[in-house]
Scaffold this motif. Structure first.
Motif, PDB file in Angstrom:
ATOM      1  N   VAL A 300      50.958  41.691  37.700  1.00 53.09           N
ATOM      2  CA  VAL A 300      50.396  41.190  38.949  1.00 53.09           C
ATOM      3  C   VAL A 300      48.932  41.621  39.050  1.00 53.09           C
ATOM      4  N   ARG A 301      48.682  42.903  38.697  1.00 50.85           N
ATOM      5  CA  ARG A 301      47.307  43.411  38.770  1.00 50.85           C
ATOM      6  C   ARG A 301      46.734  43.477  37.360  1.00 50.85           C
ATOM      7  N   ARG A 302      46.083  42.391  36.970  1.00 47.33           N
ATOM      8  CA  ARG A 302      45.536  42.317  35.621  1.00 47.33           C
ATOM      9  C   ARG A 302      44.168  42.979  35.528  1.00 47.33           C
ATOM     10  N   SER A 303      43.397  42.918  36.611  1.00 49.98           N
ATOM     11  CA  SER A 303      42.021  43.414  36.542  1.00 49.98           C
ATOM     12  C   SER A 303      41.939  44.875  36.975  1.00 49.98           C
TER      13      SER A 303
END
Lengths: 356, 272
Positions: A300-303
């Motif tokens: 969900v949190r790629r960055s």
């Protein structure tokens, strides 16, 4: 010496020691293990132990480790299972936690333990192993007489002087060889120890000196967390500062491991080669890892931006919604142990400044 | 955090990569669950996955889950056969408040495998149909061969008191039904309803839930009468591991079912 009193009384005493150039919290064999005369110089991305006043026992503040490793171990076995002819059996893991003194817990870290209490007894569920460890733990706080440049407990209202939460609290008074300690009790267990020690009652001069020490630790502090950071972060999930900090952040997870309140964990099932015996282990995890937010199709949190935002917003804002307090105690570990020297108070200040 | 043991008493395929199974408890009776809640399912030696309960809550002794093989654990679950043993922890989480919506027009919107988490609430509405003003079930799938529970959809559609509308993103030869996203069906269905009296339960991919909620609100459905179900990584399901955080909420404890107005702002944020 108090440490020796506890050891003689059959307690395991965990306290500060100098190892590998840092203050660590490990079992003490005697009071002589305490890192007397050392002082820490902490800056964003930097931590050095140097020689201080050789007569002073507690002039260093917080080290890279924190007390959660004793109350919420970095790795713990939850249960094991054995294959049987028609399925499997599950056996809960029983651990033996000896009665333990946490010796030299700073006020910020004492607040962190209080926060962990609310996490692991969250109203719906209780981590019974954590609760048992807490019940068998006696806390000796050392009130701070100086602060590192990374400390900001005053703005988090967690220090530099603890008023509750400890069993005993020590304040180191004076600079000389035979300097005295003000000892205060914060619990019935603390009262019992105080009675057994048979110390002389403190006089006004001792209280005055303790007050002066506290004031010194307040005056030392230059870092400050903005008062309204909770709402500033809640209302600014798309602030350009998130991109700015993401350009510097390595997503290395050091801050979450050094943080005394970060509680996220992973579970891992470990099998033996036969495949008949398996164990479930729980271990510390970090919201900075890619796997942390993985669901089918990817994270969900790629960055890095989204991971830093998650960590800082959780710590300083949504923690209030979840547990009724900030998740930050102002210990400054995340500042000193960030390899690129990101200062959470400086990041917070940008949000506060833009709000003006 | 110790799983209770269950025996797989029956498995049946739903789609190529989707399987349903019925479990019977071995370590004491199966606890009562509410529609929309989930269990942590443990195939021996592999790990745990959060899977919603998709059976009938009036019959908790027959514990039914529908699982798609995606990762290591869900693949192990879909590989289970009759007689195997699994561990179960749960039921966990919030539920679809279907029982509180009496006298209202009920709309279910299910995208793909969003249908199994809704099915216990659909069963309740069907069993208590007279308590509700209307009942509409909208199901969207990628293609006709990936419709979930097709026989039941047909059975529900055959009832005179229930509207069922099915749509696919891509038709296949022989498909004579609708083609398009679920919101097209939803807009059409809402046109004939008194929107203020609608209670909607939406489950599917995040983007599908977001657009469905927008359609519902545009039609006049009150934002506090729309519920969605969120999905996040989960390790413990009891609020300790931190993985499922969604803003200030733990999806395992405060969700998975959320009232739309409580999370509307977050639904529009990327990577939250």
């Amino acid at each position: 010496m108090l440490v020796d009193h506890f050891i003689a009384d059959g307690w395991r005493v965990i306290g500060p020691r100098a190892a590998n150039g840092a203050i660590v919290y490990e079992p003490l064999r005697s009071g002589a293990d305490l890192p007397k005369g050392l002082i820490d110089d902490q800056q964003p991305g930097s931590y050095r132990l140097t020689d201080g006043n050789p007569n002073r026992w507690f002039d260093y503040v917080v080290g890279p480790q924190n007390w959660k490793k004793w109350l919420f171990p970095a790795k713990q076995k939850l249960w094991s299972a054995e294959k049987t002819t028609d399925g499997f059996t599950v056996t809960a893991h029983e651990e033996s936690y000896p009665k333990t003194v946490l010796f030299g817990v700073r006020p910020c870290d004492l607040s962190a333990i209080e926060i962990l209490d609310s996490v692991f007894d969250n109203g719906d569920f209780t981590d019974t192993a954590y609760r048992e460890r807490r019940q068998k733990t006696f806390i000796v706080t050392v009130q701070c007489a100086r602060a590192a440049s990374t400390c900001f407990c005053t703005s988090m209202r967690t220090g530099p002087r603890a008023k509750r939460g400890f069993d005993l609290a020590l304040t180191e008074l004076g600079e000389s060889r035979d300097n005295a300690f003000l000892v205060e009790s914060g619990s019935p267990d603390g009262d019992n120890v105080l009675t057994a020690l048979d110390c002389p009652a403190p006089e006004k001069q001792h209280h005055d000196a303790a007050e002066k020490a506290t004031q010194n630790a307040i005056n030392d502090q230059s870092c400050h967390m903005p008062d309204d950071i909770r709402h500033l972060l809640r209302d600014n999930p798309e602030h350009p500062q998130w991109d700015d900090v993401a350009d510097r952040c390595l997503s290395c997870a050091n801050c979450t491991l050094a943080c005394p309140t970060c509680f996220c964990s992973d579970v891992e099932d470990i099998n033996d080669l036969s495949g008949d015996h398996t164990e479930r282990w729980r271990s510390w995890d970090s919201c900075f890892s890619g796997a942390f937010s993985y669901i089918h199709g990817g994270s969900v949190r790629r960055s890095t931006k989204s991971r830093y935002r998650q960590w800082m917003t959780h710590k300083l804002s949504s923690w209030h919604d979840q547990f009724g307090t900030s998740g930050c105690v102002g210990c400054g570990r995340c500042i000193a142990w960030c390899p690129v020297g990101i200062d959470i108070t400086a990041e917070a200040a940008v949000f506060a400044k833009d709000e003006e | 955090m110790i799983p209770r043991r269950y025996r797989v008493v029956h498995v049946w395929p739903e789609l190529d990569d989707v399987m349903s199974m019925e479990l019977a408890p071995l370590d004491g009776p199966s606890p009562q669950f509410k529609p929309g809640q989930f269990n942590m399912i443990y195939p021996f030696g592999v790990g745990e996955a959060a899977i919603s309960i998709s059976g009938d809550m009036t019959d908790p002794g027959r514990l039914i889950h529908t699982t798609r093989a995606v990762g290591a654990v869900s693949s192990a679950i879909t590989g289970l056969t009759k007689g195997d043993m699994v561990g179960i922890r749960g039921p966990f989480g919030s539920h679809w408040p279907i029982e509180d919506q009496t006298g209202r027009e009920i709309v279910f919107v299910a995208g793909g495998l969003g249908l199994p988490p809704l099915r216990p609430a659909i069963y309740h509405a069907l069993q208590n149909r007279k308590d509700y003003d209307g009942l509409t079930i909208i199901h969207g799938a990628r293609s006709p061969d990936t419709l979930v529970y097709p026989e039941e959809l047909t059975e529900w559609k055959s009832r005179f008191d229930t509207e069922v509308d099915v749509t696919v993103d891509h038709a296949l030869p022989g498909w004579t039904g609708r083609v398009g996203v679920v919101t097209t069906c939803l807009d059409r269905a809402l046109a004939g309803m008194d929107a203020v009296n609608v209670s909607a339960f939406v489950c599917g991919p995040e983007v599908m839930m977001r657009f469905s909620a927008q359609s519902l609100i545009a039609a006049g459905v009150p934002c506090d009468r729309i519920w969605v179900s969120m999905e996040r990584n989960m390790k413990c399901a009891i609020g300790f591991c931190g993985h499922c955080q969604y803003g200030p909420d733990f999806v395992c404890r405060d969700g998975p079912v959320f009232r739309y107005d409580k999370i509307a702002r977050r639904l529009g944020l990327k990577e939250i």
